[in-house]
Design a protein around this motif. Structure first.
Motif, PDB file in Angstrom:
ATOM      1  N   LEU A 189     -10.016  -1.969   6.564  1.00 33.91           N
ATOM      2  CA  LEU A 189      -8.865  -2.437   5.812  1.00 33.91           C
ATOM      3  C   LEU A 189      -7.884  -1.291   5.598  1.00 33.91           C
ATOM      4  O   LEU A 189      -8.279  -0.117   5.504  1.00 33.91           O
ATOM      5  N   THR A 191      -4.472  -0.650   2.997  1.00 39.39           N
ATOM      6  CA  THR A 191      -3.667  -1.208   1.907  1.00 39.39           C
ATOM      7  C   THR A 191      -2.191  -0.888   2.119  1.00 39.39           C
ATOM      8  O   THR A 191      -1.821   0.262   2.385  1.00 39.39           O
ATOM      9  N   ASN A 193       1.359  -1.123   0.133  1.00 36.62           N
ATOM     10  CA  ASN A 193       2.054  -1.330  -1.138  1.00 36.62           C
ATOM     11  C   ASN A 193       3.440  -1.918  -0.873  1.00 36.62           C
ATOM     12  O   ASN A 193       4.155  -1.458   0.029  1.00 36.62           O
ATOM     13  N   ASP A 211      -3.941  -6.165   1.622  1.00 42.42           N
ATOM     14  CA  ASP A 211      -4.883  -5.424   2.461  1.00 42.42           C
ATOM     15  C   ASP A 211      -4.841  -5.976   3.876  1.00 42.42           C
ATOM     16  O   ASP A 211      -5.122  -7.161   4.104  1.00 42.42           O
ATOM     17  N   CYS A 213      -6.329  -6.192   7.574  1.00 40.77           N
ATOM     18  CA  CYS A 213      -7.610  -6.010   8.262  1.00 40.77           C
ATOM     19  C   CYS A 213      -7.358  -5.775   9.748  1.00 40.77           C
ATOM     20  O   CYS A 213      -6.486  -6.427  10.357  1.00 40.77           O
ATOM     21  N   LEU A 218      -4.782 -10.656   6.997  1.00 39.53           N
ATOM     22  CA  LEU A 218      -4.539  -9.835   5.821  1.00 39.53           C
ATOM     23  C   LEU A 218      -4.906 -10.606   4.563  1.00 39.53           C
ATOM     24  O   LEU A 218      -4.736 -11.823   4.491  1.00 39.53           O
ATOM     25  N   TRP A 219      -5.465  -9.846   3.596  1.00 35.36           N
ATOM     26  CA  TRP A 219      -5.765 -10.395   2.270  1.00 35.36           C
ATOM     27  C   TRP A 219      -4.491 -10.294   1.441  1.00 35.36           C
ATOM     28  O   TRP A 219      -3.892  -9.228   1.337  1.00 35.36           O
ATOM     29  N   ALA A 222      -4.407  -7.320  -2.660  1.00 42.09           N
ATOM     30  CA  ALA A 222      -5.184  -6.113  -2.374  1.00 42.09           C
ATOM     31  C   ALA A 222      -6.289  -5.938  -3.405  1.00 42.09           C
ATOM     32  O   ALA A 222      -6.086  -6.157  -4.605  1.00 42.09           O
ATOM     33  N   GLY A 223      -7.459  -5.569  -2.923  1.00 40.11           N
ATOM     34  CA  GLY A 223      -8.587  -5.340  -3.812  1.00 40.11           C
ATOM     35  C   GLY A 223      -9.383  -6.578  -4.152  1.00 40.11           C
ATOM     36  O   GLY A 223     -10.392  -6.492  -4.856  1.00 40.11           O
ATOM     37  N   THR A 226     -13.651  -6.461  -0.334  1.00 39.57           N
ATOM     38  CA  THR A 226     -13.762  -5.308   0.578  1.00 39.57           C
ATOM     39  C   THR A 226     -14.168  -5.755   1.978  1.00 39.57           C
ATOM     40  O   THR A 226     -14.380  -4.923   2.857  1.00 39.57           O
ATOM     41  N   ALA A 228     -14.181  -6.856   5.713  1.00 40.25           N
ATOM     42  CA  ALA A 228     -13.367  -6.703   6.922  1.00 40.25           C
ATOM     43  C   ALA A 228     -14.073  -7.425   8.064  1.00 40.25           C
ATOM     44  O   ALA A 228     -14.106  -6.939   9.202  1.00 40.25           O
TER      45      ALA A 228
END
Length: 460
Positions: A189, A191, A193, A211, A213, A218-219, A222-223, A226, A228
């Motif tokens: 992953l 991150t 911003n 996040d 991948c 993508l998630w 973020a957070g 975890t 992938a």
């Protein structure tokens, strides 16, 4: 009798001068379905009606005093069109297989007993059944398998008033300004911003980081996880956190044949590009790009070579236990619309059947915005007119639209009535009903429609 069958129920309806109980499509335990009705009048008169599939097992018909009283007379209503009794304890008849036929007959008290008569030797029961489906559609969408049909295509996901996305084909091409290589590892992953809060259906406050991948998705928060994971598993799309999957497969950006995953963040957008990345153990480079805009909209663009070896998943889900939906071919089904997770399509139902000269009460559920103008649409023929080209993707007109009746919805749940003509020529005539509700912002047309009801007008 059992009502645990398709369409089986026992409704009761009270009028000013009579009350009606209907055993509709009930079962004797096998596959046969029976319909019977009893109408009670203040003067003691009782009207019995039987229609449709009739029981092959013995049944008892009659009016008896009960309370342990002996001596009700036996009357064979299958052979006597008119009968009378002299006892005061009532009457009954045991119907053996094959002796009960569709008919309407009556019984009423007399000074010395009971008198009965067959009113008609056959009767026409009213029926109702659901057909078709309403809109808006569910909150998630996805496809899995051969994604080569997505090569050189682009799609735009635009937030709509129903809390989901309107998905359309877009003219956009891959943004050449792909930014900086992330150097992301395999099954890893990265991150990103964001300079804005990216609002999406599962986070109305907006995400300030996502996040990315390496495996093509993508998630959106973020957070949130975890994971992938490289294996594209449909059930995980719905169960795990909110995810955008452009090309969820076992991509390996660390392979010498791969380029990299790139990110370019600008004040109004973030561009994420899996640029010429190969699958694990495969030589073909694949390219896909996702752009997140500050207004909450999204574009997906796919490269010219899109020949994934593993059946890849492309789609979106709010996740976190979202309801699973059937896969669809995106290229063949756009435009379409989704709704907020948990928002059901407009629904039309009824516990009643269309009887000559009466109004049938129907329930409308899941009106998305209120107050709203509603229209009950009726026609004599079924049809299927896709409203996608008019700005209401996923919505279909299901009848021939000869009649409409307007109402105003003050809540998401309500009742509407539709009058059934009293003219006997309507007996046995099918009517096709559907409900529409004005819902500005749900789609470009500002309209949602329900499933359909097929009604056959009858005597009871």
């Amino acid at each position: 009798l059992s009502v645990a069958t398709a369409g089986g129920d026992v409704p009761f309806k009270s009028f000013g001068d009579h009350a009606v109980v209907t055993w509709r499509r009930v079962s004797l335990g096998g596959s046969e379905r029976c319909t019977a009705q009893c109408t009670l009048y203040p003067n003691g008169r009782v009207v019995f009606a039987h229609a449709g599939a009739l029981p092959t097992a013995p049944v008892v018909i009659g009016v008896v005093h009960g309370d342990g009283v002996d001596g009700p007379e036996i009357v064979d209503v299958s052979t006597d069109p008119d009968w009378s009794t002299t006892g005061t304890h009532g009457w009954y008849w045991v119907s053996f297989p094959g002796t009960l036929t569709p008919r309407v007959f009556t019984s009423a008290p007399t000074a010395t007993g009971q008198a009965g008569a067959v009113l008609t030797t056959a009767c026409m029961p009213a029926t109702s059944e659901v057909y078709g489906s309403g809109c808006p559609t569910a909150g998630s969408f996805w496809q899995q398998g051969d994604v080569s049909d997505l090569a050189d295509t682009s799609y735009r996901l635009t937030p709509n008033a129903a809390g989901g996305y309107t998905v359309t084909a877009a003219a956009a091409s891959l943004d050449p300004q792909i930014g900086t290589a992330t150097g992301i590892g395999d099954d890893a992953l990265f991150t990103v911003n964001l300079p804005f809060a990216f609002v999406h259906p599962s986070n109305p406050a907006g995400s300030t980081a996502v996040d990315v991948c390496s495996n093509g998705y993508l998630w959106l928060d973020a957070g949130a996880t975890t994971s992938a994971a490289y294996a594209p598993i449909a059930s995980n799309l719905f169960a795990e956190p909110a995810r955008l999957a452009l090309l969820w497969t076992d991509l390996n950006p660390t392979d010498p044949l791969s380029d990299d995953v790139y990110v370019d963040v600008r004040p109004d957008r973030a561009v994420i590009t899996w640029n010429a990345v190969v699958e694990y153990g495969r030589p073909t480079p694949l390219t896909a790009q996702c752009v997140l805009f500050a207004d909450g909209s999204i574009t997906w663009c796919f490269g010219s070579q899109l020949d994934a070896w593993t059946p890849a998943i492309t789609g979106y889900s709010a996740g976190n236990g979202a309801a699973s939906v059937a896969a669809q071919a995106l290229a063949a089904t756009v435009p379409f619309a989704t709704s907020a997770e948990g928002q059901a399509p407009l629904a039309l139902s009824t516990a009643w059947t269309p009887v000559l000269g009466e109004s049938i009460a129907m329930t409308v559920e899941n009106v998305p915005t209120t107050p709203a103008l509603g229209l009950t649409l009726a026609g004599f023929l079924p049809q299927s007119v896709d409203l996608g080209s008019y700005g209401a993707p996923g919505c279909t007109i299901l009848n021939s639209l000869e009649v409409s009746v307007a109402t105003v919805h003050g809540a998401s749940f309500g009742t509407v009535e539709f009058p059934i003509p009293s003219n006997p020529v309507m007996l046995g005539v099918p009517l096709y009903l559907q409900h529409a509700a004005v819902s500005p912002g749900t789609n470009a047309l500002g309209l949602v429609v329900s499933n359909g009801l097929r009604l056959v007008v009858g005597e009871f």
